[in-house]
Design an enzyme around this catalytic site. Structure first.
Site, PDB file in Angstrom:
ATOM      1  N   ASP A 269       0.860  -1.180   0.000  1.00  0.00           N
ATOM      2  CA  ASP A 269       0.000   0.000   0.000  1.00  0.00           C
ATOM      3  C   ASP A 269       0.902   1.238   0.000  1.00  0.00           C
ATOM      4  O   ASP A 269       2.077   1.135  -0.315  1.00  0.00           O
ATOM      5  CB  ASP A 269      -0.952  -0.029   1.201  1.00  0.00           C
ATOM      6  CG  ASP A 269      -2.294   0.626   0.887  1.00  0.00           C
ATOM      7  OD1 ASP A 269      -2.281   1.757   0.348  1.00  0.00           O
ATOM      8  OD2 ASP A 269      -3.356   0.040   1.176  1.00  0.00           O
ATOM      9  N   HIS A 292       1.930   1.585  -3.199  1.00  0.00           N
ATOM     10  CA  HIS A 292       0.911   2.360  -3.910  1.00  0.00           C
ATOM     11  C   HIS A 292       1.348   3.811  -4.085  1.00  0.00           C
ATOM     12  O   HIS A 292       0.539   4.647  -4.488  1.00  0.00           O
ATOM     13  CB  HIS A 292      -0.428   2.303  -3.174  1.00  0.00           C
ATOM     14  CG  HIS A 292      -1.130   0.988  -3.307  1.00  0.00           C
ATOM     15  ND1 HIS A 292      -2.413   0.771  -2.856  1.00  0.00           N
ATOM     16  CD2 HIS A 292      -0.720  -0.201  -3.845  1.00  0.00           C
ATOM     17  CE1 HIS A 292      -2.772  -0.472  -3.104  1.00  0.00           C
ATOM     18  NE2 HIS A 292      -1.754  -1.082  -3.698  1.00  0.00           N
TER      19      HIS A 292
END
Length: 460
Positions: A269, A292
């Site tokens: 993430d 991410h």
């Protein structure tokens, strides 16, 4: 002539029999009372002696020398949490807490009111895999249902030592009855704790720390100022078919003057996420893998609330095998005045992404003002959160080809101002690079040719 004293002797002892009897009775009563008192004292002493080993069992596991408290682990899988808390109680002001062994923790660590304290974490603190305890009992911090194992609070705190926080994330990722909040976040019925939260704190330095297996974000900076992280090694990797979840390296919320530098992050993430009301942040020299991105947001999630992110400088970033590189994500608008999935107001301003190397990244440069918002809803209700003064400088490398030839995607649902790009050198394995732009007022300040997006609004 010899005198006979027998008569006077008899008279001395037996002449007044009432007086003699009274003396004898008083003496007997006195000795009786003394005996009772001694018996009572002996009973109390035996009770104290029985309790004494317990008292020493607690205190002996916190060795105090001057202003240094060293926690000795209980061993055998027993909970060291109470002794760690005791060490902070005793040495949390002008002192040092030493955690140099392996510790099992099954107690929420709320260490507040600290002042001028050093925390030498050269051992391992491992939180138990006890979901039944941690999910309802970890400290609730409200924003996006975040909770935490450890809440570190106070002024002038230094955590160092090269040790490890192990949050036993695998049991959380494998749990069969998981529930999720908005945008896949934590929920109130299945709260996944953050290993370490710096909250309501100032003048904090955290360095030389390894973090593994976080069930949720690895670090949460909460309502704090002047916090520095350096030489942090984060690894959040699943060893089963169940993926990790929300394994952000850092989430910063309602905080200012934060520095994150010289660190390595392996996760699934955001590498760093700037949450609402984050200002004056420097992020420098990070190695992010599987990420991410370095992400502004998500913002605008809660209708009626104002979110601000401003004065962010992120530089010298390596981003490999990632979903995004330099990213801004903002929820769209909402017709619901009580929405928790868009409709918030505020602004993003003065953001610089500089010297980014991207390798195998789906979206090297990505700005989405309809994050997690249905395309039709976002078209009818554009974001109420403005974006301006964003600068991309020296971003280079290759995309993964997951988005075809697209290497830059800048899509605003309401017009974005003063977006600039200089020295952008990005390639795609799927052909000549494509640059998507929508509602960018300053296209002339971009050093690549813009292409209009398809007639859809991304919610990824």
């Amino acid at each position: 002539m010899a005198r006979d004293f027998r008569g006077s002797h008899d008279l001395l002892f037996f002449g007044d029999r009432d007086v003699s009897a009274s003396i004898i009775k008083t003496t007997i009563a006195f000795f009786f009372r003394i005996t009772l008192l001694l018996q009572l004292l002996m009973m109390r002493l035996s009770v104290l002696l029985a309790l004494l080993p317990l008292a020493f069992a607690v205190s002996s596991n916190v060795q105090v020398k001057g202003n240094v408290c060293t926690v000795v682990p209980l061993g055998g899988g027993q909970d060291d949490g109470p002794n760690i808390l005791s060490a902070f109680d005793q040495c949390g002001t002008d002192g040092t807490i030493v955690l140099d062994k392996y510790y099992v923790v099954n107690t929420v660590l709320v260490t507040t009111g600290l002042k001028n304290v050093g925390i030498e974490l050269s051992g391992v603190v491992q939180y138990t895999p006890n979901i039944a305890y941690w999910s309802p009992n970890s400290l609730y911090l409200t924003f996006q249902n975040a909770t935490t194992y450890w809440f570190l609070s106070g002024d002038n705190i230094h955590l160092y030592g090269g040790g490890t926080l192990d949050a036993n994330g695998q049991v959380w990722w494998d749990y069969p009855n998981k529930t999720e909040g908005t945008a896949g976040g934590s929920s109130t019925t299945f709260a996944r704790p953050v290993p370490l939260t710096v909250g309501n704190a100032s003048n904090v330095v955290i360095e030389g720390l390894t973090e593994i297996g976080s069930p949720f974000w690895n670090n949460f900076v909460y309502q704090s100022t002047n916090v520095t992280y350096r030489n942090i090694n984060i690894s959040t990797t699943s060893y089963s078919s169940n993926p990790t979840a929300n394994s952000d390296g850092w989430d910063i919320y309602r905080s200012s003057y934060i520095t994150i530098e010289d660190s390595t992050i392996n996760n699934d993430d955001d590498c760093v996420s700037f949450k609402p009301n984050t200002t004056n942040v420097i992020v420098n020299n990070l190695h992010c893998n599987g990420s991410h991105g370095i992400s502004v947001g998500s913002l605008g999630q809660y209708a009626g609330e104002t979110d601000i992110v401003a004065n962010i400088y992120a530089s010298n970033i390596y981003m490999g095998n990632a979903e995004n590189g330099a990213r801004i994500k903002v929820f769209g608008g909402s017709p619901d005045a009580n929405s928790t999935a868009g409709g918030g107001t505020g602004y993003v301003q003065n953001i610089t992404f500089e010297n980014f190397q991207v390798m195998n990244v789906d979206n090297p440069i990505y700005l989405n003002q309809c994050y997690d918002t249905d395309a039709d809803v976002c078209a009818e209700y554009p974001s109420k959160l403005t974006i301006s003064d964003v600068h991309y400088i020296n971003i280079y490398g290759t995309s993964s080809g997951a988005e075809g030839s697209v290497v830059v995607d800048l899509e605003c649902s309401s017009e974005c101002q003063d977006i600039t790009a200089t020295d952008i050198h990005l390639t795609s394995p799927s052909g000549n690079a494509t640059y998507i732009c929508a509602n960018i007022a300053s296209e002339s300040m971009l050093d690549f040719p813009c292409t209009a997006p398809p007639n859809t609004t991304s919610s990824s």
